[in-house]
Design a protein around this motif. Sequence first.
Motif, mmCIF file in Angstrom:
data_model
loop_
_atom_site.group_PDB
_atom_site.id
_atom_site.type_symbol
_atom_site.label_atom_id
_atom_site.label_comp_id
_atom_site.label_asym_id
_atom_site.label_seq_id
_atom_site.Cartn_x
_atom_site.Cartn_y
_atom_site.Cartn_z
ATOM 1 N N THR A 57 -49.859 28.845 -37.746
ATOM 2 C CA THR A 57 -49.740 28.700 -36.296
ATOM 3 C C THR A 57 -48.278 28.399 -35.975
ATOM 4 O O THR A 57 -47.489 28.100 -36.880
ATOM 5 N N GLY A 58 -47.938 28.464 -34.705
ATOM 6 C CA GLY A 58 -46.553 28.190 -34.289
ATOM 7 C C GLY A 58 -46.063 26.835 -34.755
ATOM 8 O O GLY A 58 -44.970 26.713 -35.311
ATOM 9 N N SER A 59 -46.884 25.794 -34.566
ATOM 10 C CA SER A 59 -46.435 24.443 -34.946
ATOM 11 C C SER A 59 -46.335 24.327 -36.471
ATOM 12 O O SER A 59 -45.458 23.641 -36.993
ATOM 13 N N GLU A 60 -47.257 25.020 -37.182
ATOM 14 C CA GLU A 60 -47.185 24.977 -38.659
ATOM 15 C C GLU A 60 -45.893 25.655 -39.148
ATOM 16 O O GLU A 60 -45.216 25.167 -40.051
ATOM 17 N N PHE A 61 -45.559 26.766 -38.523
ATOM 18 C CA PHE A 61 -44.331 27.467 -38.926
ATOM 19 C C PHE A 61 -43.087 26.624 -38.616
ATOM 20 O O PHE A 61 -42.123 26.627 -39.385
ATOM 21 N N ASP A 62 -43.181 25.867 -37.472
ATOM 22 C CA ASP A 62 -42.064 24.965 -37.148
ATOM 23 C C ASP A 62 -41.869 23.940 -38.258
ATOM 24 O O ASP A 62 -40.739 23.579 -38.601
ATOM 25 N N ILE A 63 -42.987 23.482 -38.846
ATOM 26 C CA ILE A 63 -42.885 22.496 -39.947
ATOM 27 C C ILE A 63 -42.228 23.171 -41.163
ATOM 28 O O ILE A 63 -41.311 22.634 -41.791
ATOM 29 N N VAL A 64 -42.704 24.395 -41.469
ATOM 30 C CA VAL A 64 -42.155 25.121 -42.638
ATOM 31 C C VAL A 64 -40.646 25.342 -42.467
ATOM 32 O O VAL A 64 -39.873 25.218 -43.432
#
Lengths: 88, 508
Positions: B385-392
């Motif tokens: 998801t967008g927020s998960e990719f932001d974490i990555v």
Amino acid sequence: MKEKLKRILENKIALDVLKFFHQNQSSLDSVGGVSAWVHGDRKEVRLVLEKLVKVKVLERDSTGGMEGYCYTRDEKTMKIVDALISDV
Amino acid sequence: MRPEELPYNERLFERFEENWDRWPEASSLRKYLKNPEWVMIHKLPGSYAEFKKTKALKCAKKAFGVVSAEKLRKEMTAVMKILTKCKMNRAPEKFSYAQSMYGLCYPLESDNYIFGFIILCGMKKSMSSDLVRMFVAVISSVIRESRKELELEDLNKTIRPRAIALSTVHTVHRLMTSTLDLNELLPRIARLSLQIIRANRCSIKLVDKKRKILLPKATIDLRKSKEKTKMKKVQIGKYAPGRAVKRETPICGDNYLASPMIDKEVVGVITLYDKLDGSSFTPFDQEIMKTLSEQAAIAIKNAQLFREQEDLTLSSIKCIAQLLQHRSHATHKAEASFLKLISVIGRKVDMNESEIKVLQYAAMLHDAGQISIPERVLEKKGELTGSEFDIVKTHPLKGAAILSKFKPLKPIVPIILYHHENFDGTGYPRGLKGNDIPVAARILAVVGAFEAMIIEKPYRKALLIKSAINEIRRKAGSQFDPDIVGIFCEAVDRKDVCKLLNKELGGR
């Protein structure tokens, strides 16, 4: 090689540098060191040293920005130099 | 015998004669005295027969004109007595002969030793005391100058070769200490030793303390013959190198010189064989080699320390990398292939060995920042998801921050930080574009992506090598630097790289 060397030796500093190495065959020195022995200008001595390396009368050992020049080990070349130096 | 080989007093006499002839004051004195005859002799003649051979007799004959041999002998014997008196008194002695001729004899003295005599003859009147004093003063100054010249020559003869040798040793030292790579250093020491001692062969052996033997590490043989030196182990105490190490002193024979390398303890030995001109090794060669060996010992110890430190750094990196693999559950099986790929690409883009090493370290730790990413995100099957990719996207920053704390790894920090930047500027964390991205990071981006595609993970299947290469080619110019992709494709196609990849990945 002999002709090329003859032309190089028309320059007095070149002759002095070659005489220095021929007379001190164990020497291995930097541009600054050789300039001091022959009382020559560093820039001119550097040029001369490179010319003598090109005709294989001198060898260059360079590493990490440091350069040392020394005399050839080739007997034939040494004989040619000997004859040229005594002629001049 | 060459002039410089004559005994000192003979050399001084010869130098005095040369200087006297060109000394301006001597020339003025000669003119003032109306050009008398000057005779210089090294030793007083012991007999009349010897005296006859000197220029003094010729001068006397000239003064006498026609004279019987007997009269000449009588007069000259009287002059000889004056000369002896002059020697005894160490002072000028005037004399007269042939009734109206006058002369003067003066001993040439240096350090209370008479090294010659100067005789003036053929003067028409006796020299006044003032004139004699002036004459003595001029002679003394010529003697002083002659002595100075000889001293300078002697100094030049002994000090100049030493100064040249010292300058050589200094240059050798600078050449030796410009590398910390033992594999480069040892052959260099051998080559430099051969050059300054003008020998044909050089062997360098290092001490193996545990086994009490000397291990051959570098040999240079410049002989024209086909028979080449074999690298042999030597027991400490045996043969010249072994004895030099045991006794901690140079061992010299007719055609060899073994010089131990000592820095508090013996590190090894440099042995030279056969001088270029066939002569024997001299005490001067020993002196030079002793200095060179001491410098070599320090350079070798520094290189050994550096290697130990590098090994320590590498072990730490390997340890961290293994921890990371455990965290990501990766079955990392192609480390050697990736390191090889990096070194091939690095060389192609003119990186030096230390830059390549840094890049290899970065490759082992490029995903260190993933340690701070939750496992559920890392191992998620399917799209993030967008927020998960932001974490990555934070992992390069976090990795750089963690690794910057470990001083030896500072050079790899920018590579880690920018290895997810895209060539077209769409990457992260900074959105750098093209050549603004460090070249090492551009290489790691390609190799890292290739690695990610062909290594199997629990949540994703591995691609075939061919498919991974095609994927990388497809993204040349957008995600990856097209030049680096070109070099990568050539590198991955090399036989040695293919062989290594097949071995590590089992022929995929």
